[in-house]
Design a protein around this motif. Structure first.
Motif, PDB file in Angstrom:
ATOM      1  N   ASP A 103       8.402  77.197  -9.134  1.00 25.13           N
ATOM      2  CA  ASP A 103       7.426  76.248  -8.586  1.00 25.13           C
ATOM      3  C   ASP A 103       6.050  76.467  -9.197  1.00 25.13           C
ATOM      4  O   ASP A 103       5.236  75.543  -9.264  1.00 25.13           O
ATOM      5  CB  ASP A 103       7.310  76.402  -7.068  1.00 25.13           C
ATOM      6  CG  ASP A 103       8.560  75.945  -6.346  1.00 25.13           C
ATOM      7  OD1 ASP A 103       9.359  75.198  -6.943  1.00 25.13           O
ATOM      8  OD2 ASP A 103       8.734  76.338  -5.172  1.00 25.13           O
ATOM      9  N   VAL A 104       5.786  77.699  -9.639  1.00 25.92           N
ATOM     10  CA  VAL A 104       4.501  78.014 -10.266  1.00 25.92           C
ATOM     11  C   VAL A 104       4.698  79.144 -11.267  1.00 25.92           C
ATOM     12  O   VAL A 104       5.506  80.049 -11.042  1.00 25.92           O
ATOM     13  CB  VAL A 104       3.439  78.401  -9.206  1.00 25.92           C
ATOM     14  CG1 VAL A 104       3.777  79.723  -8.532  1.00 25.92           C
ATOM     15  CG2 VAL A 104       2.046  78.468  -9.812  1.00 25.92           C
ATOM     16  N   PRO A 131       5.971  87.652  -3.399  1.00 22.63           N
ATOM     17  CA  PRO A 131       5.154  86.614  -2.749  1.00 22.63           C
ATOM     18  C   PRO A 131       4.224  87.134  -1.666  1.00 22.63           C
ATOM     19  O   PRO A 131       3.255  86.468  -1.320  1.00 22.63           O
ATOM     20  CB  PRO A 131       6.199  85.651  -2.173  1.00 22.63           C
ATOM     21  CG  PRO A 131       7.461  86.442  -2.105  1.00 22.63           C
ATOM     22  CD  PRO A 131       7.410  87.415  -3.220  1.00 22.63           C
ATOM     23  N   GLN A 132       4.512  88.322  -1.133  1.00 22.44           N
ATOM     24  CA  GLN A 132       3.621  88.848  -0.094  1.00 22.44           C
ATOM     25  C   GLN A 132       2.331  89.429  -0.654  1.00 22.44           C
ATOM     26  O   GLN A 132       1.410  89.716   0.094  1.00 22.44           O
ATOM     27  CB  GLN A 132       4.336  89.903   0.761  1.00 22.44           C
ATOM     28  CG  GLN A 132       4.729  91.162   0.023  1.00 22.44           C
ATOM     29  CD  GLN A 132       6.132  91.074  -0.565  1.00 22.44           C
ATOM     30  OE1 GLN A 132       6.615  89.980  -0.823  1.00 22.44           O
ATOM     31  NE2 GLN A 132       6.774  92.210  -0.746  1.00 22.44           N
ATOM     32  N   LEU A 133       2.251  89.595  -1.981  1.00 23.15           N
ATOM     33  CA  LEU A 133       1.035  90.126  -2.579  1.00 23.15           C
ATOM     34  C   LEU A 133       0.006  89.016  -2.751  1.00 23.15           C
ATOM     35  O   LEU A 133       0.331  87.929  -3.219  1.00 23.15           O
ATOM     36  CB  LEU A 133       1.326  90.753  -3.945  1.00 23.15           C
ATOM     37  CG  LEU A 133       2.182  92.020  -3.958  1.00 23.15           C
ATOM     38  CD1 LEU A 133       2.279  92.546  -5.382  1.00 23.15           C
ATOM     39  CD2 LEU A 133       1.604  93.095  -3.048  1.00 23.15           C
ATOM     40  N   ILE A 154      -5.928  81.037  -1.698  1.00 20.81           N
ATOM     41  CA  ILE A 154      -4.790  81.877  -1.328  1.00 20.81           C
ATOM     42  C   ILE A 154      -3.856  81.110  -0.401  1.00 20.81           C
ATOM     43  O   ILE A 154      -2.636  81.120  -0.569  1.00 20.81           O
ATOM     44  CB  ILE A 154      -5.277  83.161  -0.650  1.00 20.81           C
ATOM     45  CG1 ILE A 154      -6.159  83.967  -1.611  1.00 20.81           C
ATOM     46  CG2 ILE A 154      -4.101  84.012  -0.166  1.00 20.81           C
ATOM     47  CD1 ILE A 154      -6.933  85.085  -0.958  1.00 20.81           C
ATOM     48  N   ILE A 155      -4.408  80.435   0.582  1.00 19.43           N
ATOM     49  CA  ILE A 155      -3.613  79.668   1.530  1.00 19.43           C
ATOM     50  C   ILE A 155      -2.835  78.571   0.808  1.00 19.43           C
ATOM     51  O   ILE A 155      -1.655  78.352   1.075  1.00 19.43           O
ATOM     52  CB  ILE A 155      -4.519  79.054   2.615  1.00 19.43           C
ATOM     53  CG1 ILE A 155      -5.137  80.168   3.469  1.00 19.43           C
ATOM     54  CG2 ILE A 155      -3.744  78.072   3.485  1.00 19.43           C
ATOM     55  CD1 ILE A 155      -6.192  79.689   4.440  1.00 19.43           C
ATOM     56  N   HIS A 156      -3.491  77.903  -0.133  1.00 22.32           N
ATOM     57  CA  HIS A 156      -2.815  76.826  -0.856  1.00 22.32           C
ATOM     58  C   HIS A 156      -1.700  77.348  -1.754  1.00 22.32           C
ATOM     59  O   HIS A 156      -0.622  76.746  -1.838  1.00 22.32           O
ATOM     60  CB  HIS A 156      -3.826  76.045  -1.705  1.00 22.32           C
ATOM     61  CG  HIS A 156      -3.191  74.956  -2.500  1.00 22.32           C
ATOM     62  ND1 HIS A 156      -2.854  75.099  -3.832  1.00 22.32           N
ATOM     63  CD2 HIS A 156      -2.801  73.702  -2.149  1.00 22.32           C
ATOM     64  CE1 HIS A 156      -2.305  73.976  -4.265  1.00 22.32           C
ATOM     65  NE2 HIS A 156      -2.256  73.122  -3.272  1.00 22.32           N
ATOM     66  N   ALA A 157      -1.931  78.471  -2.416  1.00 26.80           N
ATOM     67  CA  ALA A 157      -0.971  78.968  -3.403  1.00 26.80           C
ATOM     68  C   ALA A 157       0.213  79.703  -2.782  1.00 26.80           C
ATOM     69  O   ALA A 157       1.270  79.817  -3.424  1.00 26.80           O
ATOM     70  CB  ALA A 157      -1.677  79.894  -4.397  1.00 26.80           C
ATOM     71  N   ALA A 158       0.074  80.198  -1.558  1.00 27.68           N
ATOM     72  CA  ALA A 158       1.098  81.049  -0.955  1.00 27.68           C
ATOM     73  C   ALA A 158       2.514  80.462  -1.004  1.00 27.68           C
ATOM     74  O   ALA A 158       3.457  81.160  -1.401  1.00 27.68           O
ATOM     75  CB  ALA A 158       0.706  81.400   0.480  1.00 27.68           C
TER      76      ALA A 158
END
Length: 201
Positions: free
Chosen positions: A61-62, A95-97, A131-135
């Motif tokens: 996805d990214v 993904p948690q980082l 950060i919120i958008h990319a998570a």
């Protein structure tokens, strides 16, 4: 001249703001499979696109590329992060980082357009909006540290963290699972501590 390379210029009738411009680009990406947004303080380093090209065949996805910056401490951290990821044999970033502003920057993310269309960019009026958008994208990411972007640290990029109370980001973090919440809270405190050290005089 490269016949496959072209520039399309879009001029808005009014100021849409940062997120408004980002989201307008997503709307106009048409059939492009990938989108990367470079701000005025970012530019690809030599060999960036050659290193990135194989990653464009992935189903991620990214694509998370790396960066170098005008900050010595940041460059040392990024280099250490790259070595750790290679030593661990990681093809994706856990993904948690929380890595934006540390091991990479939002402009160094290459998004799959189809996924962006369902998740508009947030107006960066508060620290942690990127950060919120990319998570959600990081759940299916491909790490490509060989492709490096230059990010110029400047007063606006660091002082915004000092002006913002962090309330909206802490509200987001409070809803995360315990382990991820602890990592994000620790990262937020760290970024607050080091932001004054990154100011360029």
């Amino acid at each position: 001249a490269n016949p496959e390379l072209y520039v399309r210029l879009h001029v808005n009738e009014r100021n849409l703001g940062i997120a408004g411009n980002y989201n307008r680009l997503v709307e106009r990406a048409l059939d492009a499979p990938w989108l990367q947004i470079l701000d005025a303080d970012d530019y690809p380093l030599d060999g960036y696109f050659e290193a990135l090209e194989p990653a464009l065949e992935s189903d991620a996805d990214v694509i998370v590329t790396s960066m170098r910056s005008s900050g010595v401490a940041v460059n040392a951290y990024v280099t250490a992060f790259e070595r750790l990821m290679r030593a661990a044999g990681r093809a994706s970033v856990p993904p948690q980082l929380q890595i934006l502003g540390s091991a990479t920057t939002r402009s160094a993310l290459v998004y799959r357009v189809a996924k962006l269309r369902g998740r508009p960019f947030l107006e960066p009026a508060f620290d942690g909006s990127d950060i919120i958008h990319a998570a959600p994208f990081l759940e299916r990411n491909l790490y490509c540290p060989e492709a490096r972007l230059f990010y110029r640290i400047h007063e606006n990029s660091t002082m915004s963290r000092q002006r913002d109370s962090g309330a909206r980001y802490r509200e987001y973090v409070a809803a995360l699972a315990p382990v991820r919440r602890a990592l994000h809270e620790a990262d937020y405190v760290l970024r607050r501590k080091i932001a004054p050290l990154l100011r360029l005089r």
